[in-house]
Design a protein around this motif. Structure first.
Motif, PDB file in Angstrom:
ATOM      1  N   ALA A 170       2.817   9.973   3.935  1.00  0.00           N
ATOM      2  CA  ALA A 170       1.396   9.646   4.124  1.00  0.00           C
ATOM      3  C   ALA A 170       0.740  10.560   5.145  1.00  0.00           C
ATOM      4  N   ALA A 171       1.481  10.920   6.201  1.00  0.00           N
ATOM      5  CA  ALA A 171       0.885  11.744   7.261  1.00  0.00           C
ATOM      6  C   ALA A 171       0.486  13.121   6.747  1.00  0.00           C
ATOM      7  N   CYS A 172       1.147  13.588   5.675  1.00  0.00           N
ATOM      8  CA  CYS A 172       0.841  14.934   5.144  1.00  0.00           C
ATOM      9  C   CYS A 172      -0.618  15.081   4.753  1.00  0.00           C
ATOM     10  N   VAL A 173      -1.205  14.031   4.205  1.00  0.00           N
ATOM     11  CA  VAL A 173      -2.597  14.159   3.762  1.00  0.00           C
ATOM     12  C   VAL A 173      -3.575  13.839   4.894  1.00  0.00           C
ATOM     13  N   LEU A 174      -3.074  13.336   6.019  1.00  0.00           N
ATOM     14  CA  LEU A 174      -3.966  12.949   7.124  1.00  0.00           C
ATOM     15  C   LEU A 174      -4.044  14.012   8.215  1.00  0.00           C
ATOM     16  N   VAL A 175      -3.094  14.951   8.238  1.00  0.00           N
ATOM     17  CA  VAL A 175      -3.168  16.018   9.241  1.00  0.00           C
ATOM     18  C   VAL A 175      -4.084  17.123   8.717  1.00  0.00           C
ATOM     19  N   ASP A 176      -4.403  18.083   9.578  1.00  0.00           N
ATOM     20  CA  ASP A 176      -5.359  19.119   9.218  1.00  0.00           C
ATOM     21  C   ASP A 176      -4.700  20.309   8.536  1.00  0.00           C
ATOM     22  N   GLU A 177      -3.394  20.446   8.761  1.00  0.00           N
ATOM     23  CA  GLU A 177      -2.689  21.644   8.301  1.00  0.00           C
ATOM     24  C   GLU A 177      -1.210  21.315   8.174  1.00  0.00           C
ATOM     25  N   LEU A 178      -0.544  21.934   7.222  1.00  0.00           N
ATOM     26  CA  LEU A 178       0.907  21.784   7.087  1.00  0.00           C
ATOM     27  C   LEU A 178       1.559  23.161   7.161  1.00  0.00           C
ATOM     28  N   THR A 179       2.729  23.235   7.776  1.00  0.00           N
ATOM     29  CA  THR A 179       3.485  24.485   7.712  1.00  0.00           C
ATOM     30  C   THR A 179       4.011  24.634   6.286  1.00  0.00           C
ATOM     31  N   PRO A 180       4.377  25.858   5.889  1.00  0.00           N
ATOM     32  CA  PRO A 180       4.916  26.046   4.530  1.00  0.00           C
ATOM     33  C   PRO A 180       6.092  25.100   4.242  1.00  0.00           C
ATOM     34  N   VAL A 181       6.962  24.911   5.220  1.00  0.00           N
ATOM     35  CA  VAL A 181       8.135  24.074   4.950  1.00  0.00           C
ATOM     36  C   VAL A 181       7.733  22.614   4.758  1.00  0.00           C
ATOM     37  N   ALA A 182       6.753  22.122   5.513  1.00  0.00           N
ATOM     38  CA  ALA A 182       6.304  20.738   5.330  1.00  0.00           C
ATOM     39  C   ALA A 182       5.611  20.584   3.980  1.00  0.00           C
ATOM     40  N   ARG A 183       4.844  21.620   3.576  1.00  0.00           N
ATOM     41  CA  ARG A 183       4.162  21.564   2.287  1.00  0.00           C
ATOM     42  C   ARG A 183       5.196  21.494   1.171  1.00  0.00           C
ATOM     43  N   ARG A 184       6.238  22.315   1.307  1.00  0.00           N
ATOM     44  CA  ARG A 184       7.314  22.346   0.323  1.00  0.00           C
ATOM     45  C   ARG A 184       8.022  20.985   0.246  1.00  0.00           C
ATOM     46  N   MET A 185       8.235  20.365   1.401  1.00  0.00           N
ATOM     47  CA  MET A 185       8.934  19.076   1.438  1.00  0.00           C
ATOM     48  C   MET A 185       8.037  17.936   0.968  1.00  0.00           C
ATOM     49  N   GLY A 186       6.717  18.104   1.127  1.00  0.00           N
ATOM     50  CA  GLY A 186       5.820  16.978   0.873  1.00  0.00           C
ATOM     51  C   GLY A 186       6.009  15.882   1.909  1.00  0.00           C
ATOM     52  N   ALA A 187       6.584  16.257   3.037  1.00  0.00           N
ATOM     53  CA  ALA A 187       6.880  15.271   4.085  1.00  0.00           C
ATOM     54  C   ALA A 187       6.877  15.983   5.433  1.00  0.00           C
ATOM     55  N   THR A 188       6.349  15.320   6.452  1.00  0.00           N
ATOM     56  CA  THR A 188       6.337  15.895   7.787  1.00  0.00           C
ATOM     57  C   THR A 188       7.048  14.956   8.759  1.00  0.00           C
ATOM     58  N   ASN A 189       7.886  15.522   9.629  1.00  0.00           N
ATOM     59  CA  ASN A 189       8.541  14.668  10.629  1.00  0.00           C
ATOM     60  C   ASN A 189       8.088  14.970  12.065  1.00  0.00           C
TER      61      ASN A 189
END
Lengths: 269, 269
Positions: A75-94
């Protein structure tokens, strides 16, 4: 842990529920060992409240960043302003960094943590062949991490064959230099590295993540389950003479990786 | 400080600016000494962001409460859901409890802290006469605290005579059993207790808060300035043989008072 003052960089770890969280101890010990004036504190935030919390967190000027745990990683992926390539690839941020302008950048350190855990334990993935069981969140991170590190062949296995196929296709497309296949009966015998990327082993009643009949002592066996430290997979592998790498090994490097991402730590080289 | 886990009660101290804050060290040491699994962490929140922050804080289920510092003590009063009588009287809150239903209750512990500091140092206000210099936020808290504790006579002094009159009238109305007057030339000589409730003494170049010519050794002298620990007022009073009570003495009891208010600590008796 160091004294907490107004000069301390504050990290907030979001979780729901929160009371079982103990990973903050490891992270705080690691931050102190790195000589950083930084502390991580768990905050109980429900999915309903995540957006409001993040709006507020953008403005907390002494907060360096956030740890994101279950159930917020996707859920946090769509609420942050930017994702690193690896987070975008994972579809998940930790982990989410709070930038100086108040924007939030999400990353995912699971893959980098796993790869660093391998490295510290003397396993170099370059040119090797691996068998990965489990293609959920952590499994995905490990698959991409291994392929990016120069693995020659990756076999993936999942109870849900469709999911295994989907991940294999994705990793193959991202890293053409690594041959990615679905696992078959010969995969285990040929593997330099076996990784359990499932949660099987957390309970003592769990079955093994795969049949070990063809496992030989030339295969290093790595685990993502942290508790218990010695899963049935690891003890069976050790009994066969295999080098083993416990689940905690992929966690240990992450505080330094996160501190660097948050700009708290500059690593040499 | 104890390990921080998901079971730890989290307290957030709101301030702007935040980098100079060191009071969290004292509070964390005190919470640990009380045997509590609780930690206080500073969060930089600007006045513009206070309302958004409090909306979010209402939903942080492992947050027991908030410490409120400059410049939020007055603004927070209208943003919380409820004020204790003492906070309402002060028009300022320095600690806000997060109740189980997510509502926020503000209180003010400055007066109680000061009174406990007197008690610990052997000064019983019952039936005594005091001279209070300074009728700002902390001075107000001390005036009401002394009157509530059974002081017989209170003389108040302020450079702004109108403010001193206003406070005298308020305290007199709330506690008719204590005679409250504006200070005059005879007040210091007659006082059992002299309290500096101004910030004079923080800088070494500050003048004394009042002329000490008529101060005798029967007067206990108490200070609200914390840094330096030995202000010019205290050293001059000590040189005259007066018992002195340093500013830190009103801070020391507050963690226990706050822990009780937050429901973390049940005090006997």
């Amino acid at each position: 842990m160091a004294d907490i003052t107004g000069a301390t960089s504050i990290l907030l770890m979001l979780a729901d529920p929160v009371s079982h969280i103990r990973g903050t101890i490891l992270i705080n010990d690691a931050l102190a060992a790195l000589g950083l004036d930084a502390v991580i504190v768990p905050i109980h935030v429900t999915p309903t409240d995540l957006e409001t919390f993040l709006a507020s967190a953008r403005r907390m000027q002494n907060v360096a960043g956030l740890g994101i745990t279950i159930p917020h990683k996707i859920a946090a992926c769509v609420l942050v302003d930017e994702l690193t390539p690896v987070a975008r690839r994972m579809g998940a941020t930790n982990f989410v960094r709070r930038n100086a302008d108040g924007t939030l950048t999400g990353t995912n350190t699971d893959g980098a943590g796993f790869m660093e855990g391998l490295r510290v334990n003397g396993f170099d993935a370059t040119g090797k062949r691996a068998l990965l069981v489990g293609t959920g969140g952590v499994g995905r991170a490990i698959a991409f991490g291994l392929a990016e590190a120069g693995l020659a062949r990756l076999d993936v296995m999942n109870r849900d064959r469709g999911k295994a196929e989907a991940l294999a296709t994705e990793v193959q497309a991202a890293f053409p230099s690594c041959r990615v296949d679905l696992a078959d009966a010969s995969s285990l015998k040929a593997a330099d590295l076996l990784v359990n990327g499932t949660s099987l082993g957390m309970k003592t009643s769990d079955p093994l993540p795969l049949e070990l009949a063809s496992l030989t002592d030339r295969t290093t066996v790595a685990e993502v389950v942290v508790q218990p430290a010695m899963t049935r997979l690891l003890s069976d592998a050790a009994a066969r003479g295999c080098p083993i790498i416990a689940g905690a090994e992929m966690l240990k490097p992450q505080p330094a990786i996160v501190a660097e991402f948050f700009g708290l730590l500059r690593r040499d080289g």
